[in-house]
Design an enzyme around this catalytic site. Structure first.
Site, PDB file in Angstrom:
ATOM      1  N   GLN A 130     106.006 -15.621 109.666  1.00 30.71           N
ATOM      2  CA  GLN A 130     105.624 -14.592 108.704  1.00 30.71           C
ATOM      3  C   GLN A 130     104.509 -15.136 107.815  1.00 30.71           C
ATOM      4  OE1 GLN A 130     106.708 -11.562 108.784  1.00 30.71           O
ATOM      5  NE2 GLN A 130     108.602 -11.664 109.971  1.00 30.71           N
ATOM      6  N   ASN A 172     113.855 -17.480 111.862  1.00 34.15           N
ATOM      7  CA  ASN A 172     113.555 -17.168 110.464  1.00 34.15           C
ATOM      8  C   ASN A 172     114.730 -16.489 109.763  1.00 34.15           C
ATOM      9  OD1 ASN A 172     111.531 -16.850 108.247  1.00 34.15           O
ATOM     10  ND2 ASN A 172     111.834 -14.682 108.645  1.00 34.15           N
ATOM     11  N   GLU A 200     114.952 -14.989 122.269  1.00 30.28           N
ATOM     12  CA  GLU A 200     113.498 -15.046 122.059  1.00 30.28           C
ATOM     13  C   GLU A 200     112.864 -15.424 123.385  1.00 30.28           C
ATOM     14  OE1 GLU A 200     109.744 -15.127 121.134  1.00 30.28           O
ATOM     15  OE2 GLU A 200     111.184 -14.459 119.631  1.00 30.28           O
ATOM     16  N   ASP A 221     113.827  -7.520 115.376  1.00 26.73           N
ATOM     17  CA  ASP A 221     112.547  -7.654 114.663  1.00 26.73           C
ATOM     18  C   ASP A 221     111.434  -7.612 115.710  1.00 26.73           C
ATOM     19  OD1 ASP A 221     110.463  -8.198 112.966  1.00 26.73           O
ATOM     20  OD2 ASP A 221     111.007 -10.297 112.620  1.00 26.73           O
ATOM     21  N   CYS A 263     107.361  -3.680 111.790  1.00 26.37           N
ATOM     22  CA  CYS A 263     106.010  -3.872 111.262  1.00 26.37           C
ATOM     23  C   CYS A 263     105.099  -2.694 111.603  1.00 26.37           C
ATOM     24  CB  CYS A 263     105.410  -5.185 111.764  1.00 26.37           C
ATOM     25  SG  CYS A 263     105.364  -5.359 113.552  1.00 26.37           S
ATOM     26  N   GLU A 301     105.575  -3.558 106.389  1.00 26.62           N
ATOM     27  CA  GLU A 301     106.845  -4.078 106.899  1.00 26.62           C
ATOM     28  C   GLU A 301     107.983  -3.261 106.299  1.00 26.62           C
ATOM     29  OE1 GLU A 301     107.889  -7.597 109.419  1.00 26.62           O
ATOM     30  OE2 GLU A 301     106.000  -6.728 108.771  1.00 26.62           O
TER      31      GLU A 301
END
Length: 366
Positions: free
Chosen positions: A186, A219, A235, A297, A322, A356
């Site tokens: 970020q 995160n 991920e 996310d 986002c 965001e």
């Protein structure tokens, strides 16, 4: 990075305009009053990249208008970057300009910094790098008290490490994060901390499990792990997954499992469509987890159709977006099974149209 339309006196009003636009996109949904987290107007960005413009014997940081590679805009200062980058920009340029070896065919400079004061500078060249370059780059790193990486085609010279280490306080606890070069992190550290704190506040301690998609370097994974019995975080990026694993181990968490799978692959695994060898290392079989909460996310493309269907099966969905446009699309689907419990906006990217959003959805009563 795009050219900066820097209007610090209007930073808060520009953020308000973005949130109003997002609310118009979401107007068909029943929404609670949103919480809004504004960014500082300057000094907030922890990473930056600049092209290098060679003008005779002069060397400049530069940016270009979209689609125009022949009209450089010289960057003498860049007020949105954090203090560590600001401190380094001028002395770095001066030292590069004085060194024939360091400046020759230098194409781009990338900065990665942290709230805790570390700095990594990547110098990208259109030529091979040799020991002469390494010797002068080592002197440069010592003079600027930073880490240096040299890159050219099929070549990467790491003089110290290719990562920085961040320390972030969330909910009264401090977390260490290894943030590798070229992994997504970020960019607005202050807003990121607010996002982490907000997400943690949305979760009560439970004996159920959390499934996280698009976990990056972990995160959100680390602070949220204190609220759940187990966390399975996925991920696709190999270096990001490796960093997330290091972060989980060095923060002494014992309930986080990581798997290198895309959201689409994890959705297929949850539907038992096929086995995945990259899940074989889990301490328990996938069907033995008691998942009630999903955290996603995704990138600006949002959730794919299958993952939206998967999300519909969870009691609670935590969605970090986002892109208000794809968020509106995804919530239109999820609103069939869920209702919005909490909504927050975060100005992660001041002076741009990007916004965001954080959304918590809970399953509708049958």
């Amino acid at each position: 990075m795009q050219l900066l339309d820097y209007r610090p006196d209007e930073c808060e009003s520009l953020f308000h305009e973005k949130t109003e636009g997002a609310l118009r996109l979401l107007s068909r949904l029943a929404l609670p009053d949103p919480v809004k987290h504004a960014s500082p107007p300057s000094g907030f960005r922890l990473r930056a990249e600049f092209r290098v413009w060679h003008d005779g014997n002069a060397l400049h940081y530069a940016m270009f208008p979209p689609g125009d590679s022949r009209s450089p805009r010289v960057i003498d200062n860049f007020p949105i970057v954090g203090p560590r980058i600001t401190e380094a920009m001028a002395p770095l340029r001066a030292r590069l300009q004085r060194s024939t070896e360091l400046r020759r065919k230098l194409f781009q400079v990338e900065f990665l910094s942290t709230l805790s004061g570390e700095l990594l500078v990547t110098l990208i060249y259109h030529r091979p790098l040799d020991e002469s370059w390494r010797a002068q780059a080592l002197e440069l790193a010592e003079a600027l008290s930073c880490k240096i990486i040299g890159r050219s085609r099929k070549q990467k010279l790491v003089l110290d490490t290719d990562w920085v280490e961040e320390m972030i306080e969330v909910g009264g606890q401090h977390y260490r994060y290894r943030q590798p070069e070229q992994c997504f992190t970020q960019p607005n550290g202050i807003i990121n901390q607010k996002m982490m704190t907000w997400l943690l506040a949305q979760c009560v301690t439970t004996d159920t499990d959390l499934l996280e998609l698009y976990c990056g370097i972990g995160n959100f994974t680390l602070p949220l792990s204190q609220r759940f019995r187990n966390v399975l975080a996925t991920e696709l990026s190999k270096p990001a997954t490796a960093a997330a694993r290091w972060n989980a181990e060095h923060n002494k968490t014992s309930n986080i499992e990581l798997a290198r799978l895309s959201a689409e692959e994890m959705t297929a695994a949850m539907a038992d469509e096929r086995p995945f060898r990259r899940l074989a290392h889990l301490k328990q079989a996938l069907n033995q987890y008691h998942f009630e909460t999903l955290l996603a996310d995704p990138p600006r493309a949002g959730l794919d159709e299958a993952t939206r269907a998967l999300a519909g099966n969870f009691t609670r969905v935590l969605y970090i977006s986002c892109s208000p446009e794809t968020l509106a699309r995804d919530l239109a689907t999820l609103s069939v099974t869920h209702e919005v419990e909490s909504l927050a906006f975060f100005d992660q990217f001041p002076y741009t149209h990007h916004l965001e959003s954080g959304v918590v959805l809970k399953k509708k009563a049958v």
